[in-house]
Motif scaffolding. Structure first.
Motif, short mmCIF file in Angstrom:
data_model
loop_
_atom_site.label_atom_id
_atom_site.label_comp_id
_atom_site.label_asym_id
_atom_site.label_seq_id
_atom_site.Cartn_x
_atom_site.Cartn_y
_atom_site.Cartn_z
N UNK A 32 5.74 9.52 -0.75
CA UNK A 32 5.23 8.70 0.34
C UNK A 32 4.76 7.35 -0.19
N UNK A 33 4.11 7.35 -1.33
CA UNK A 33 3.63 6.09 -1.91
C UNK A 33 4.80 5.17 -2.24
N UNK A 34 5.88 5.74 -2.78
CA UNK A 34 7.05 4.93 -3.09
C UNK A 34 7.69 4.39 -1.82
N UNK A 35 7.74 5.20 -0.78
CA UNK A 35 8.30 4.74 0.49
C UNK A 35 7.47 3.63 1.10
N UNK A 36 6.15 3.80 1.10
CA UNK A 36 5.27 2.75 1.63
C UNK A 36 5.40 1.47 0.80
N UNK A 37 5.50 1.61 -0.51
CA UNK A 37 5.64 0.44 -1.38
C UNK A 37 6.95 -0.28 -1.10
N UNK A 38 8.02 0.48 -0.89
CA UNK A 38 9.31 -0.13 -0.59
C UNK A 38 9.25 -0.92 0.72
N UNK A 39 8.63 -0.34 1.74
CA UNK A 39 8.50 -1.03 3.02
C UNK A 39 7.64 -2.28 2.86
N UNK A 40 6.59 -2.22 2.06
CA UNK A 40 5.73 -3.38 1.83
C UNK A 40 6.50 -4.49 1.12
N UNK A 41 7.28 -4.13 0.11
CA UNK A 41 8.08 -5.13 -0.61
C UNK A 41 9.09 -5.78 0.32
N UNK A 42 9.74 -4.97 1.15
CA UNK A 42 10.69 -5.52 2.11
C UNK A 42 9.99 -6.47 3.07
N UNK A 43 8.79 -6.11 3.52
CA UNK A 43 8.03 -6.99 4.42
C UNK A 43 7.68 -8.31 3.78
#
Length: 55
Positions: A32-43
């Motif tokens: 979940x942390x990796x998924x949230x981080x990926x979405x944050x980077x994309x944002x």
């Protein structure tokens, strides 16, 4: 000079990125942390590109 519309959209994208960074920091699950981080980077990248690309 940035238009008001562009500033608002960039601000919203950065805030969304910060929310997902906070969610990643509070997550106990690595996936979940990796998924949230990926979405944050994309944002953040999306906000940067929206800021840099001129009409």
């Amino acid at each position: 000079m940035m238009s008001v519309r562009r500033k608002i959209i960039c601000s919203i994208l950065v805030v969304i990125g910060l929310i997902f960074v906070y969610a990643a920091m509070k997550s106990n699950n690595v996936e979940s942390a990796l998924g949230y981080s990926l979405v944050a980077i994309i944002g953040f990248v999306d906000a940067y590109l929206f800021y840099r690309i001129r009409d």
